[in-house]
Motif scaffolding. Structure first.
Motif, PDB file in Angstrom:
ATOM      1  N   VAL A 186       0.816  -1.217   0.000  1.00 20.27           N
ATOM      2  CA  VAL A 186       0.000   0.000   0.000  1.00 20.27           C
ATOM      3  C   VAL A 186       0.845   1.261   0.000  1.00 20.27           C
ATOM      4  O   VAL A 186       0.312   2.370   0.068  1.00 20.27           O
ATOM      5  CB  VAL A 186      -0.972   0.044   1.210  1.00 20.27           C
ATOM      6  N   THR A 187       2.188   1.126  -0.090  1.00 15.22           N
ATOM      7  CA  THR A 187       2.999   2.337   0.014  1.00 15.22           C
ATOM      8  C   THR A 187       3.601   2.794  -1.316  1.00 15.22           C
ATOM      9  O   THR A 187       4.152   3.887  -1.380  1.00 15.22           O
ATOM     10  CB  THR A 187       4.167   2.147   1.008  1.00 15.22           C
ATOM     11  N   ALA A 188       3.483   1.980  -2.376  1.00 16.59           N
ATOM     12  CA  ALA A 188       4.146   2.359  -3.631  1.00 16.59           C
ATOM     13  C   ALA A 188       3.612   3.689  -4.155  1.00 16.59           C
ATOM     14  O   ALA A 188       4.383   4.568  -4.539  1.00 16.59           O
ATOM     15  CB  ALA A 188       3.981   1.262  -4.671  1.00 16.59           C
ATOM     16  N   GLN A 189       2.277   3.839  -4.159  1.00 11.98           N
ATOM     17  CA  GLN A 189       1.723   5.096  -4.678  1.00 11.98           C
ATOM     18  C   GLN A 189       2.064   6.259  -3.738  1.00 11.98           C
ATOM     19  O   GLN A 189       2.436   7.331  -4.191  1.00 11.98           O
ATOM     20  CB  GLN A 189       0.205   4.987  -4.840  1.00 11.98           C
ATOM     21  N   LEU A 190       1.956   6.034  -2.419  1.00 11.87           N
ATOM     22  CA  LEU A 190       2.280   7.104  -1.464  1.00 11.87           C
ATOM     23  C   LEU A 190       3.724   7.555  -1.643  1.00 11.87           C
ATOM     24  O   LEU A 190       4.025   8.746  -1.736  1.00 11.87           O
ATOM     25  CB  LEU A 190       2.082   6.605  -0.024  1.00 11.87           C
ATOM     26  N   GLY A 191       4.631   6.576  -1.704  1.00 14.64           N
ATOM     27  CA  GLY A 191       6.041   6.896  -1.869  1.00 14.64           C
ATOM     28  C   GLY A 191       6.308   7.599  -3.188  1.00 14.64           C
ATOM     29  O   GLY A 191       7.138   8.500  -3.265  1.00 14.64           O
ATOM     30  N   SER A 192       5.564   7.186  -4.216  1.00 17.21           N
ATOM     31  CA  SER A 192       5.761   7.807  -5.524  1.00 17.21           C
ATOM     32  C   SER A 192       5.279   9.254  -5.532  1.00 17.21           C
ATOM     33  O   SER A 192       5.872  10.107  -6.187  1.00 17.21           O
ATOM     34  CB  SER A 192       5.022   7.000  -6.605  1.00 17.21           C
ATOM     35  N   ILE A 193       4.196   9.524  -4.779  1.00 17.78           N
ATOM     36  CA  ILE A 193       3.718  10.917  -4.671  1.00 17.78           C
ATOM     37  C   ILE A 193       4.824  11.763  -4.066  1.00 17.78           C
ATOM     38  O   ILE A 193       5.167  12.840  -4.552  1.00 17.78           O
ATOM     39  CB  ILE A 193       2.447  10.988  -3.799  1.00 17.78           C
TER      40      ILE A 193
END
Lengths: 406, 347
Positions: A275-282
Motif C-alpha cells: 500500500v505504500t508504492a503510490q504514497l512513496g511515488s507521490i
C-alpha cells in the motif's frame, strides 16, 4: 482500538447513525461506483485489466480490513497490552494462506527454485541493520499514530480523523527516507544478502517450514486466547447471516485466510500486495519537482518491493489504495461504524510524528506491514520475518513507553 | 490406542515421503544452470566455436517477409507444431510469468542474451545451453516475441542469427498485438524435451565493432550508417531520453550517419510496414541495398529492430553495431557530429 472514542458523535455522524436507510444508500452507491470504475478502467487504453483488477483487489481488502478489523497495531496492541491473542490469528492465517498460495504461483512462474534467480517482482528484500532499524521505527510510528499505514487507510474510511494526518506524515517520512537512502544503501544495504528459503529447500520444503513456524506460533499463542462465552444452540436464520456479515467483526481466521488468498491473486495477476508504492511515488514526484530529491537514488529501482517512481499518473497501486479506502467507507456505513473521531492538537501531532516514522521505515524497508511483512513472508523472504520481528519490537517498545497514550 | 499406531505411522511416513519427493523435484537444478549438467548436455554434438568469427557469407537463410515474420494467426495455428519453438523476450519483470503464449519459453535479455561481465553478447556455449533447454533443435523454426515493440525479441533474433540458427522469425506486432486480439495466454512454464541446437561461431557479417564503424567514418569502407534514436538524441540536443541511466559523455551522432527512428518501420499497432513501404523508407535516406549498412542506437538493443528489417525482411547486407552510442560517444579520440553543440557539464 484505544483511540476509538464511541459515544460523542459529531452531528453528521449522529445523523448517519440514526438513518439506516441513508447509510445503506450511500454505501451501495459507493460500491456501485467502484464496480463502474473498475469497468471503465478495464475499457481505458493503457490501463486495462491490471488497473481494474487492482481497484477490485483494493475493494476486497477494504471490506476485509474493515469488517475483520485487520489493523496490525490493534492486533499487536491486543496481544501486548490486553494479553488477548485472538485477533493475532488473522495475521497467522493470512501468512499461512498466503504462503500456500505463493508456493502454488511460484511453481507455475518459476518451476526451478534453485536456478539462482528470484521470482519476478516478489517482495524479497536485502536483510541488513537498515531493515531492522526501519522496522523498529515503523513499529514506534504505529504506536504513536494509532495504526500502521494500511490501518490508517482503512480507518480513514471509518472516519478516523488522525488517519489523514498520519498519512501526510508518512509522505514527509518518505521524503526523509529518500534523503537517507544513498547513505544507507552504500553503507549496509548494497552488500546485504537477500535470503530466499525456496532457493535451498524448494517450494514444498519452504512451505513446510513456513507452516511449521506458523503452527508453532499459533500453538504458543493459544494460552492468550480469553475464555470464550458459551453460545446457545440456535438455528442459522437469514438475520443471523446478515448480522454476521454486516454487524459483527469477522472472525480472525476467516479474515486472515481471505487476506492471504487476496494476496495470492494479486501476485498472480498484477503485483504483490502493498500500500505504500503510490504514497512513496507521490512523495518522490513532489520532491523531484522541487529539485530536492537526490539526483540518483543508488540501486533503489533495482530492488524488489513497494517500488516508488517519479510518476505523473495513478499507478495500479494507487487504484488499489483508492478502492481500499472507499470500500472500507462503504463497509463502515453498512455496519454503522462510521464515526469521525475527535481531533486535538496533541493527537494530531503524535499522528504526524508517527506518520513520519512510518514513512521513513516504509521507504527504507521497501514496504510496510502489507508489502514487506505480509507479501514478503508469504513469498518466503527472510526480509519479511526480520521486518515483522522489528515492527513487533517497535510496537512493544512504543506501548511500554506509553507512546500510544500520549 | 495401540491399534491406531501403525495406521498413524503409515500416514506420517507417506506425508514425509510426499514432502521429500516433491521438495526434491523443486530443488533439483536444471542441467543448464550447473556446469556439469551443461557439459553432459553439450556432449553429443560438436562443441561450438567460440573465439574466431566466421567470415563466410550468410548461409542460405530464409529472407523475405513471409519467411522471417509470422502473423498472430499463423502462430495461433502452429502452437502445437513441434517444429516451432516460441521464445518470449520481455523487459518488464513478471510479464512472461503472468501469461505468455502457450508453450513459449522465457529468455531474459540482460542475462540470457548478453554477458553480464564483459559487455558483450552471450557466448556461443551459453546460448547453445539455453537454446537446448528451450527445446530448440537445429531444424527448429524459432519464433520470438516480446513487450516494448519487440525490441528485445529482435535483439534475441539477432543473437540467434549471429550464432547460426537457420530459421528465426519474429511475431508481427509482438505481445501487444497478441494481447489486443484477446488470444490465449498460459501461466505455467512449459516443460520441454531438450533440443540439439548447435551454435556456430559468431557470424561476422551481422555484427560491426568500433573499428569497423571507424573505417566507414574515415572513408576506408563504403557503407551507410543509420542512427535509429530520436531526432533530439541524433542532433545532440539531449544525451539520452529521460530516465535512461546508460549515457555517453558526448551528445550527437556518428559522422555520416542518417537518422531514421526505429518506429518509422512499424504501423500503429506495432506490426511491420509492408516490404514496399520499408524499401521506400530506407531508400529515401540512400539505403537501398546496393551497399552495406550498419545500424546503431544507444545501447544496441533498439537498433536490432531496424537491423531485422534491413537484414531479414529486405535482405540487405546489414550489420548491427551493438556498442552503439554509449561506446562511440564515450570513446576517446573518435570523431562525432554534434549539431546542437551540447557539451557535457557546460551550463
Amino acid at each position: 482500538m484505544a483511540q476509538h472514542v464511541e459515544g460523542s458523535r459529531p452531528q453528521a455522524a449522529a445523523f448517519l447513525h440514526s438513518k439506516q436507510g441513508v447509510r445503506t444508500g450511500i454505501a451501495v452507491a459507493v460500491l456501485i461506483a467502484l464496480a463502474a470504475g473498475a469497468y471503465l478502467l478495464h475499457q481505458t487504453p493503457g490501463r486495462g485489466a491490471p488497473a481494474s483488477f487492482s481497484l477490485l483487489t483494493g475493494v476486497v481488502l477494504g471490506l476485509l480490513f474493515e469488517r475483520g478489523r485487520f489493523c496490525f497495531f490493534c492486533i499487536f496492541n491486543d496481544l501486548i497490552e490486553q494479553r488477548n491473542s485472538g485477533p493475532f490469528y488473522a495475521v497467522l492465517a493470512a501468512l499461512a494462506a498466503g504462503g500456500a498460495g505463493y508456493a502454488i504461483v511460484f511453481g507455475a512462474f518459476m518451476p526451478n527454485a534453485g536456478a539462482g534467480r528470484l521470482p519476478p517482482a516478489a517482495h524479497i528484500g536485502p536483510v541488513s541493520w537498515a531493515l531492522v532499524a526501519a522496522g523498529i521505527a515503523f513499529g514506534l510510528g504505529m504506536a504513536l499514530s494509532g495504526a500502521c499505514i494500511s490501518g490508517h487507510l482503512y480507518r480513514l474510511g471509518e472516519g478516523y480523523s488522525r488517519a489523514p494526518i498520519a498519512l501526510f506524515g508518512s509522505l514527509l517520512g518518505f521524503g526523509v527516507g529518500f534523503y537517507t537512502w544513498n547513505t544507507l544503501y552504500l553503507g549496509v544495504i548494497a552488500g546485504a544478502p537477500t535470503p530466499w528459503l525456496p532457493a535451498w529447500l524448494g517450494y514444498s520444503g519452504a512451505l513446510a517450514v513456513h507452516l511449521i513456524v506458523l503452527a508453532a506460533l499459533a500453538l504458543v499463542l493459544l494460552r492468550r486466547i480469553p475464555e470464550q462465552a458459551a453460545r446457545p444452540a440456535q438455528r442459522i436464520t437469514p438475520a443471523h447471516v446478515r448480522d454476521a456479515v454486516l454487524k459483527e467483526r469477522w472472525p480472525p481466521l476467516i479474515t486472515g485466510g481471505l487476506v492471504g488468498l487476496t494476496g495470492t491473486f494479486a501476485y498472480l495477476r498484477v503485483e504483490p500486495l502493498g500500500v505504500t508504492a503510490q504514497l512513496g511515488s507521490i512523495s518522490r514526484t513532489a520532491l523531484d519537482h522541487t529539485g530536492w530529491l537526490p539526483e540518483r537514488l543508488n540501486g533503489l529501482d533495482t530492488l524488489a518491493g513497494c517500488a516508488t517512481a517519479v510518476v505523473q499518473t495513478i499507478t495500479n497501486n494507487g487504484w488499489l489504495v483508492s478502492g481500499l479506502i472507499l470500500a472500507s467507507f462503504a463497509a463502515a456505513l453498512l455496519s454503522d461504524r462510521f464515526s469521525p473521531s475527535p481531533l486535538t492538537a496533541r493527537n494530531s501531532a503524535t499522528a504526524l510524528l508517527g506518520g513520519v516514522l512510518m514513512g521513513w521505515g516504509g521507504m527504507t524497508a521497501l514496504g510496510c506491514t502489507v508489502g514487506t511483512l505480509l507479501s514478503g513472508i508469504s513469498a518466503f523472504a527472510l526480509s519479511g520475518w526480520v521486518f515483522a520481528l522489528a515492527v513487533f519490537a517497535g510496537v512493544w517498545l512504543g506501548i511500554r513507553l506509553r507512546l500510544h497514550a500520549l | 490406542m495401540n491399534s491406531h499406531k501403525p495406521q498413524l505411522l503409515v500416514i506420517v511416513a507417506a506425508l514425509i515421503t510426499l514432502l521429500i519427493t516433491t521438495g526434491c523435484v523443486n530443488v533439483q537444478p536444471v542441467a543448464a544452470e550447473s556446469p556439469a549438467g551443461a557439459q553432459a548436455n553439450a556432449a553429443p554434438a560438436a562443441d561450438p566455436v567460440d573465439a574466431p568469427e566466421v567470415n563466410a557469407v550468410t548461409e542460405a537463410s530464409p529472407v523475405g517477409f513471409e519467411n522471417v515474420v509470422v502473423s498472430t494467426e499463423w502462430l495461433a495455428e502452429n502452437l502445437d507444431n513441434p517444429a516451432v519453438r516460441v521464445i518470449e523476450v520481455s523487459v518488464i519483470p513478471g510479464v512472461y510469468e503472468r501469461g505468455h503464449i502457450p508453450g513459449a519459453v522465457n529468455f531474459v535479455w540482460h542475462t540470457d542474451f548478453v554477458d553480464t561481465i564483459s559487455r558483450d553478447i552471450v557466448s556461443a556455449t551459453r546460448l547453445q545451453e539455453l537454446a537446448r533447454d528451450a527445446g530448440i533443435n537445429d531444424d527448429s523454426t524459432v519464433v520470438l516475441y516480446g513487450d516494448n515493440n519487440n525490441w528485445f525479441a529482435a535483439w534475441g533474433a539477432w543473437v540467434f542469427k549471429l550464432y547460426g540458427a537457420p530459421d528465426v522469425r519474429i511475431l508481427d506486432g509482438g505481445r501487444a498485438k497478441w494481447e489486443a486480439e484477446g488470444r490465449e495466454l498460459a501461466v505455467a512454464a512449459p516443460t520441454v524435451e531438450p533440443g540439439d541446437f548447435t551454435a556456430s561461431g559468431a557470424n561476422a557479417n551481422l555484427r560491426a565493432h568500433l573499428a569497423d564503424v571507424r573505417q566507414i567514418v574515415e572513408g576506408d569502407v563504403d557503407a551507410a550508417l543509420i542512427d535509429i534514436r530520436s531526432p533530439a538524441e541524433f542532433e545532440g540536443t539531449i544525451f539520452a531520453p529521460e530516465g535512461f541511466q546508460e549515457l555517453a559523455v558526448r551528445a550527437g551522432h556518428i559522422p555520416t550517419a542518417v537518422n531514421v527512428p526505429w518506429a518509422q518501420a512499424v504501423n500503429e499497432d506495432g506490426s511491420f510496414k509492408s516490404v514496399e513501404e520499408l524499401r521506400e523508407l530506407y531508400a529515401s535516406v540512400g539505403v537501398d541495398g546496393s551497399r552495406p549498412v550498419v545500424v546503431y542506437c544507444r545501447i544496441g538493443e533498439r537498433a536490432s529492430h531496424t537491423w531485422f528489417v534491413l537484414s531479414q525482411i529486405l535482405g540487405y547486407d546489414a550489420k548491427l553495431y551493438d556498442g552503439s552510442w554509449t561506446e562511440w560517444g564515450n570513446t576517446v579520440g573518435v570523431p562525432i557530429e554534434n549539431p546542437a553543440g551540447t557539451i557535457w557539464g557546460a551550463q
